[in-house]
Write an enzyme that holds these catalytic residues in place. Structure first.
Site, PDB file in Angstrom:
ATOM      1  N   ALA A 287       0.731  -1.163  -0.046  1.00 20.33           N
ATOM      2  CA  ALA A 287      -0.011  -0.002   0.004  1.00 20.33           C
ATOM      3  C   ALA A 287       0.852   1.146  -0.030  1.00 20.33           C
ATOM      4  O   ALA A 287       0.620   2.039  -0.653  1.00 20.33           O
ATOM      5  CB  ALA A 287      -1.016   0.141   1.164  1.00 20.33           C
ATOM      6  N   TYR A 288       1.883   1.317   0.740  1.00 18.49           N
ATOM      7  CA  TYR A 288       2.687   2.446   0.978  1.00 18.49           C
ATOM      8  C   TYR A 288       3.619   2.700  -0.463  1.00 18.49           C
ATOM      9  O   TYR A 288       3.584   3.664  -0.982  1.00 18.49           O
ATOM     10  CB  TYR A 288       3.567   2.059   1.914  1.00 18.49           C
ATOM     11  CG  TYR A 288       4.948   3.153   1.943  1.00 18.49           C
ATOM     12  CD1 TYR A 288       5.057   4.469   2.152  1.00 18.49           C
ATOM     13  CD2 TYR A 288       6.372   2.879   1.483  1.00 18.49           C
ATOM     14  CE1 TYR A 288       5.786   5.290   2.088  1.00 18.49           C
ATOM     15  CE2 TYR A 288       7.419   3.551   1.451  1.00 18.49           C
ATOM     16  CZ  TYR A 288       7.280   5.129   1.754  1.00 18.49           C
ATOM     17  OH  TYR A 288       8.047   6.006   1.706  1.00 18.49           O
ATOM     18  N   ALA A 289       4.044   1.707  -1.033  1.00 16.95           N
ATOM     19  CA  ALA A 289       4.825   1.799  -2.510  1.00 16.95           C
ATOM     20  C   ALA A 289       3.803   2.313  -3.402  1.00 16.95           C
ATOM     21  O   ALA A 289       4.013   2.986  -4.177  1.00 16.95           O
ATOM     22  CB  ALA A 289       5.325   0.598  -2.642  1.00 16.95           C
TER      23      ALA A 289
ATOM     24  N   SER B  50       1.299   3.993  -3.102  1.00 21.07           N
ATOM     25  CA  SER B  50       0.850   5.339  -2.922  1.00 21.07           C
ATOM     26  C   SER B  50       1.928   6.360  -3.419  1.00 21.07           C
ATOM     27  O   SER B  50       1.678   7.427  -3.896  1.00 21.07           O
ATOM     28  CB  SER B  50       0.802   5.906  -1.289  1.00 21.07           C
ATOM     29  OG  SER B  50       1.892   5.849  -0.908  1.00 21.07           O
TER      30      SER B  50
END
Length: 244
Positions: free
Chosen positions: A153-155, A157
């Protein structure tokens, strides 16, 4: 050193960490700086004081990039004070959440992608307000190029920010505005929450043998916003010490 005399730069999220280093570096190169902060007014004012000691001007603005009206007012106030904006550095970030896909909650997901949405509309406003031959740089992450368990999810975003920038570079080329992203590796800031064993492993995997420092990233930004980088646009520059 590069020559940014007479330029005005907005650096979002610049009261601490990488953003602070970027603001101070660009000020040292002669740019006037708009320092933005979410909640740390006192810290932002200290950065403004440090910048003014370098002989250039600076103001601090409270900006929540999740709010489009805040973003619009940021540009309006910057132009009212300095007359123009030549450089935008999208550095503002929220909490980076690393969880396996099956454990990520909708609220945690949204908290990261709300910042991504904010970056998009900050880019939109920059496209409207930036001076011709301006510079736009957004901060991504080396995690978009190196698969990280629990980092999907972080990557994701940050990968979206890279694509926003690639497209905008083509849209603004006729105005000689360059648009790039910088993807830092693991950088030693107060936002780095890792066990020492994990840090040691990362250092061992990094050819240059250390963690990144905020100034390492600031130096790359300074190059990209300079006149020397007028032929670099639509690129994602990895500043990772070679780990990827």
């Amino acid at each position: 050193m590069v020559n940014l005399a007479g330029k005005t730069a907005i650096v979002t999220g610049s009261s601490r960490g990488i953003g602070r280093a970027i603001a101070l570096r660009l000020a040292g190169d002669g740019a006037n700086i708009v320092v933005t902060y979410h909640s740390s007014k006192d810290t932002a004012e200290k950065v403004v004081k440090e910048i003014k000691e370098k002989g250039v001007d600076a103001i601090a603005l409270q900006v929540n990039v999740r709010e489009i009206e805040d973003v619009r007012q940021m540009f309006t106030k910057a132009i009212e004070h300095f007359g123009k904006v030549d450089i935008l550095v999208n550095n503002a970030a929220g909490k980076n959440i690393f969880k396996p896909t099956v454990q990520m909650t909708p609220e945690e997901y949204d908290s990261m992608f709300d910042i991504t949405r904010g970056v998009y509309f900050t880019l939109q406003e920059a496209a409207k307000q930036l001076s011709d031959s301006g510079r736009i740089v957004s901060i991504s992450t080396g995690g978009t190029s190196m698969t990280i368990p629990a980092g999907g999810a972080y990557a994701g975003s940050k990968a979206a920010v890279e694509q926003f920038s690639n497209s905008l570079a083509k849209e603004l080329g006729d105005r000689k505005i360059t648009v790039n992203t910088v993807a830092p590796g693991v950088t030693d800031t107060d936002g780095l929450v890792l066990e020492q064993e994990q840090i040691d492993q990362l250092i061992n995997q990094t050819p240059l043998g250390r963690l990144g420092k905020p100034n390492d990233i600031a130096n790359v930004i300074a190059m990209l916003v300079s006149d020397d980088a007028q032929w670099i646009t639509g690129q994602n520059i990895r500043a990772t010490g070679g780990i990827i």
